[in-house]
Design an enzyme around this catalytic site. Structure first.
Site, mmCIF file in Angstrom:
data_model
loop_
_atom_site.group_PDB
_atom_site.id
_atom_site.type_symbol
_atom_site.label_atom_id
_atom_site.label_comp_id
_atom_site.label_asym_id
_atom_site.label_seq_id
_atom_site.Cartn_x
_atom_site.Cartn_y
_atom_site.Cartn_z
ATOM 1 N N TRP A 33 22.948 -92.046 56.400
ATOM 2 C CA TRP A 33 22.952 -90.732 55.685
ATOM 3 C C TRP A 33 21.693 -89.972 55.779
ATOM 4 O O TRP A 33 20.719 -90.486 56.399
ATOM 5 C CB TRP A 33 22.764 -91.255 54.116
ATOM 6 N N GLU A 76 6.226 -92.650 49.489
ATOM 7 C CA GLU A 76 7.125 -92.354 50.631
ATOM 8 C C GLU A 76 6.501 -91.303 51.706
ATOM 9 O O GLU A 76 6.345 -91.596 52.955
ATOM 10 C CB GLU A 76 8.425 -92.028 50.451
ATOM 11 N N GLU A 115 12.442 -94.386 57.634
ATOM 12 C CA GLU A 115 11.736 -94.288 56.461
ATOM 13 C C GLU A 115 11.288 -92.804 56.007
ATOM 14 O O GLU A 115 11.352 -92.197 54.965
ATOM 15 C CB GLU A 115 10.377 -94.920 56.433
ATOM 16 N N HIS A 118 13.011 -90.752 53.409
ATOM 17 C CA HIS A 118 13.077 -90.947 51.763
ATOM 18 C C HIS A 118 12.283 -90.173 51.246
ATOM 19 O O HIS A 118 12.488 -89.458 50.406
ATOM 20 C CB HIS A 118 12.392 -92.500 51.601
ATOM 21 N N GLU A 168 8.576 -103.958 51.036
ATOM 22 C CA GLU A 168 9.949 -103.545 51.308
ATOM 23 C C GLU A 168 10.936 -103.819 50.212
ATOM 24 O O GLU A 168 11.777 -103.108 49.392
ATOM 25 C CB GLU A 168 10.597 -103.877 52.575
ATOM 26 N N THR A 171 9.764 -101.829 46.843
ATOM 27 C CA THR A 171 10.292 -100.265 46.920
ATOM 28 C C THR A 171 11.759 -100.328 46.703
ATOM 29 O O THR A 171 12.262 -99.561 45.997
ATOM 30 C CB THR A 171 10.084 -99.630 48.263
ATOM 31 N N ASP A 200 18.330 -98.783 51.791
ATOM 32 C CA ASP A 200 17.486 -98.903 53.266
ATOM 33 C C ASP A 200 16.378 -100.011 53.093
ATOM 34 O O ASP A 200 16.030 -100.609 54.088
ATOM 35 C CB ASP A 200 16.964 -97.433 53.522
ATOM 36 N N GLU A 201 15.733 -99.856 51.941
ATOM 37 C CA GLU A 201 14.574 -100.528 51.567
ATOM 38 C C GLU A 201 14.862 -102.162 52.055
ATOM 39 O O GLU A 201 14.360 -102.807 52.417
ATOM 40 C CB GLU A 201 13.827 -100.435 50.434
ATOM 41 N N HIS A 204 15.399 -103.050 55.160
ATOM 42 C CA HIS A 204 14.239 -103.271 56.005
ATOM 43 C C HIS A 204 13.605 -104.700 55.459
ATOM 44 O O HIS A 204 12.809 -105.419 56.549
ATOM 45 C CB HIS A 204 13.256 -102.107 55.734
HETATM 46 FE FE LIG Z 1 10.608 -99.134 53.009
HETATM 47 FE FE LIG Z 2 11.002 -95.838 51.915
#
Ligand SMILES: [Fe+2]
Ligand SMILES: [Fe+2]
Length: 331
Positions: A33, A76, A115, A118, A168, A171, A200-201, A204
């Site tokens: 995305w 971020e 990242e 974000h 990670e 977050t 996403d976090e 990661h």
């Molecule tokens: Fe992250």
């Molecule tokens: Fe992030």
């Protein structure tokens, strides 16, 4: 062989699998995305109406919510700090001796690329919400990047990967909880956006957890001691130095942290829960072949969540109303 060399050797061994880590845990720019997917299209004739809708909905959310969203955004946006930090870790280099591309640098760059979206999407959303003072936010961001940070890992890859595994997930928790609040208030677009960021976090987090898992196989005692070191010194938040314009380094971090706790976005209990999850992910209780010092570290780590939970239960979160310049009207 010195500890330093063993760490480098382990990093070199893991580096051989970098391509499969990138493939498994990161997503290519064309497939993932992008901020635009969640924002009104400025090329569309409906743009202004969509912005108006965001502004209307944004009135529904309380100031505490916006303070947390702003601080999350600024955290971020301080991405250059994290990229610079990671590129400085032992075993990570932008220049391989043979002139080839260093695998770890490749990971760090690809991770940074992900990242970066974000802060980008959150910043644009805040701008459209009409609820916050963008100029003050921009000043705080510039300060935070200039102030840098020290997460207490030095250049040690083991400690750094404990930090990133932890952070990670932190977050993930924070963005996910923001999404839940936004959803409850009918702010569907914002909820969806924060949910996707938290996804996403989580990816990661799983990657860094895997790096540590691999290190445990190669160098269990040193990895255990590094984990213990990080837990004893506590994981500092990347926004530790948060300040207002004309403020002192870090002078609003505690206030932000209190607001995040009373909103239920990121609490002391979340902190304890993350330690528990890391213990489970790395099967700390099952790791054998340790030196006596590392065995003691293992016992310490196994007992830590319970001990911290009891301490956290006694902490009272104040209900004080703080003034954040980010919420001031631009005059
Ligand atoms: Fe992250
Ligand atoms: Fe992030």
């Amino acid at each position: 062989m010195s500890l330093y060399n063993i760490r480098l050797e382990v990093m070199l061994t893991l580096e051989k699998s970098i391509d499969s880590f990138v493939e498994k845990y990161l997503i290519k720019p064309e497939k993932i995305w992008q901020p635009t997917d969640f924002l009104p299209n400025s090329q569309s004739k409906n743009f202004i109406d969509e912005v108006k809708e965001i502004k209307e909905l944004s009135k529904e959310l309380e100031d505490d919510f916006w303070v947390v969203l702003v601080a999350d955004t600024i955290t971020e946006e301080a991405l250059p700090t994290y990229e610079a930090w990671l590129l400085d870790v032992e075993g990570v280099s932008q220049h391989n001796k043979d002139g080839g591309d260093n695998g770890w640098a490749k990971w760090v760059r690809a991770w940074t690329g992900e990242e970066n979206r974000h802060g980008d999407v959150l910043n644009k959303y805040l701008y459209l919400s009409g609820r916050v003072n963008m100029r003050e936010i921009e000043i705080t961001t510039q300060h935070l990047i200039a102030d840098g940070f020290d997460i207490g890992t030095a250049r040690d890859p083991y400690k750094n990967f404990v930090y990133t595994s932890f952070q990670e997930l932190a977050t993930y928790v924070s963005h996910n909880n923001v999404a839940k609040i936004a959803h409850k208030k009918g702010h569907k677009l914002l909820a969806k956006m924060c949910k996707r960021i938290s996804g996403d976090e989580m990816r990661h987090h799983l990657a860094y957890v895997e790096f540590v898992r691999q290190i445990f196989k190669h160098d269990p005692s040193e990895m255990m001691l590094a984990f213990q070191h990080m837990m004893k010194h506590k994981i500092v938040m990347p926004a530790l130095h948060l300040r207002h314009s004309h403020g002192q380094k870090g002078d609003i971090f505690d206030q932000f942290s209190i607001v995040a706790q009373r909103l239920g976005v990121y609490t002391g209990f979340n902190y304890v829960d993350i330690i528990k999850k890391l213990n489970i992910a790395w099967e700390i209780d099952k790791i054998t072949g340790l030196t006596s010092e590392a065995e003691k570290a293992r016992d310490y780590l196994m007992k830590l969540p319970e001990r911290m939970y009891r301490i956290t239960e006694r902490i009272v979160i104040p209900n004080t109303q703080y003034t954040f310049k980010w919420m001031n009207q631009i005059s």
